[in-house]
Design a protein around this motif. Structure first.
Motif, mmCIF file in Angstrom:
data_model
loop_
_atom_site.group_PDB
_atom_site.id
_atom_site.type_symbol
_atom_site.label_atom_id
_atom_site.label_comp_id
_atom_site.label_asym_id
_atom_site.label_seq_id
_atom_site.Cartn_x
_atom_site.Cartn_y
_atom_site.Cartn_z
ATOM 1 N N ALA A 1 0.815 -1.219 0.000
ATOM 2 C CA ALA A 1 0.000 0.000 0.000
ATOM 3 C C ALA A 1 0.850 1.271 0.000
ATOM 4 N N ASP A 2 2.093 1.168 0.431
ATOM 5 C CA ASP A 2 2.969 2.340 0.507
ATOM 6 C C ASP A 2 3.858 2.516 -0.723
ATOM 7 N N LEU A 3 3.789 1.600 -1.671
ATOM 8 C CA LEU A 3 4.664 1.667 -2.835
ATOM 9 C C LEU A 3 4.206 2.733 -3.821
ATOM 10 N N SER A 4 5.144 3.341 -4.503
ATOM 11 C CA SER A 4 4.877 4.390 -5.486
ATOM 12 C C SER A 4 5.238 3.896 -6.878
ATOM 13 N N PHE A 5 4.252 3.442 -7.617
ATOM 14 C CA PHE A 5 4.475 2.978 -8.982
ATOM 15 C C PHE A 5 4.812 4.166 -9.875
ATOM 16 N N ASP B 1 3.295 0.353 -15.378
ATOM 17 C CA ASP B 1 3.875 1.072 -14.247
ATOM 18 C C ASP B 1 4.668 0.066 -13.431
ATOM 19 N N VAL B 2 5.795 0.490 -12.874
ATOM 20 C CA VAL B 2 6.641 -0.420 -12.099
ATOM 21 C C VAL B 2 7.091 0.244 -10.805
ATOM 22 N N VAL B 3 7.460 -0.602 -9.861
ATOM 23 C CA VAL B 3 8.103 -0.137 -8.634
ATOM 24 C C VAL B 3 9.089 -1.211 -8.199
ATOM 25 N N GLU B 4 10.326 -0.811 -8.011
ATOM 26 C CA GLU B 4 11.356 -1.732 -7.531
ATOM 27 C C GLU B 4 11.306 -1.754 -6.008
ATOM 28 N N VAL B 5 11.393 -2.943 -5.426
ATOM 29 C CA VAL B 5 11.399 -3.057 -3.962
ATOM 30 C C VAL B 5 12.765 -3.474 -3.425
ATOM 31 N N ALA B 6 13.642 -3.928 -4.297
ATOM 32 C CA ALA B 6 15.017 -4.277 -3.907
ATOM 33 C C ALA B 6 15.871 -4.263 -5.159
ATOM 34 N N GLY B 7 17.157 -3.912 -4.975
ATOM 35 C CA GLY B 7 18.041 -3.898 -6.127
ATOM 36 C C GLY B 7 19.337 -3.180 -5.843
ATOM 37 N N GLU C 1 22.839 -7.592 -6.275
ATOM 38 C CA GLU C 1 22.736 -7.959 -7.693
ATOM 39 C C GLU C 1 21.407 -8.639 -8.008
ATOM 40 N N LEU C 2 20.579 -8.850 -6.984
ATOM 41 C CA LEU C 2 19.226 -9.372 -7.179
ATOM 42 C C LEU C 2 18.271 -8.195 -7.101
ATOM 43 N N SER C 3 17.400 -8.072 -8.086
ATOM 44 C CA SER C 3 16.428 -6.985 -8.118
ATOM 45 C C SER C 3 15.036 -7.587 -8.180
ATOM 46 N N GLY C 4 14.080 -6.864 -7.631
ATOM 47 C CA GLY C 4 12.700 -7.336 -7.706
ATOM 48 C C GLY C 4 11.739 -6.190 -7.486
ATOM 49 N N GLY C 5 10.531 -6.383 -7.975
ATOM 50 C CA GLY C 5 9.509 -5.366 -7.805
ATOM 51 C C GLY C 5 8.200 -5.804 -8.407
ATOM 52 N N VAL D 1 1.978 -8.156 -11.661
ATOM 53 C CA VAL D 1 2.986 -9.211 -11.538
ATOM 54 C C VAL D 1 4.074 -8.766 -10.572
ATOM 55 N N PHE D 2 4.757 -9.752 -10.015
ATOM 56 C CA PHE D 2 5.990 -9.516 -9.273
ATOM 57 C C PHE D 2 7.103 -10.066 -10.142
#
Length: 122
Positions: free
Chosen positions: A15-19, A30-36, A42-46, A106-107
């Protein structure tokens, strides 16, 4: 790089993510990265939201996609991969694709997170 060099563990509340609009197709994704890379990883995800999407791309990284809601398809040279909620799609680096969706959330997880730097250096 050691684990100590990386950002500390944290919780990301959806709920706090900013796409943000995806760079080349802002009307379709629209995307939002949560780690990277910001975490020195070297692992990225969102998350990615797709709407009326038909996005051509050549994957520059190994990618794993988990469909959370809606239907999501990826056309590859080997054929079309149709996925629904809780299905996953694996894409190895170098694969030419078309991401297709009327409406989907999608994640994604990809490696290496530094693919942009590697692509511009090549």
């Amino acid at each position: 790089m050691t684990d100590i060099d990386k950002a500390p563990a944290r919780l990301n509340r959806f709920a706090d993510l900013s796409f943000q609009p995806r760079f080349a197709y802002p009307e379709m994704a629209d995307v939002v990265e949560v780690a990277g890379l910001a975490d020195r990883s070297e692992l990225s995800g969102g998350f990615a939201r797709f709407r009326d999407a038909d996005i051509p791309w050549q994957v520059q990284y190994d990618e794993l996609i988990l469909v959370i809601s809606g239907k999501f398809a990826v056309e590859t040279p080997q054929g079309r991969l149709d996925a629904g909620p809780i299905d996953t799609i694996w894409l190895p680096a170098g694969t030419r694709v078309r991401y297709l969706a009327a409406s989907a959330l999608v994640f994604y997880s990809l490696q290496p997170a530094s693919w942009v730097n590697a692509a511009t250096a090549a």
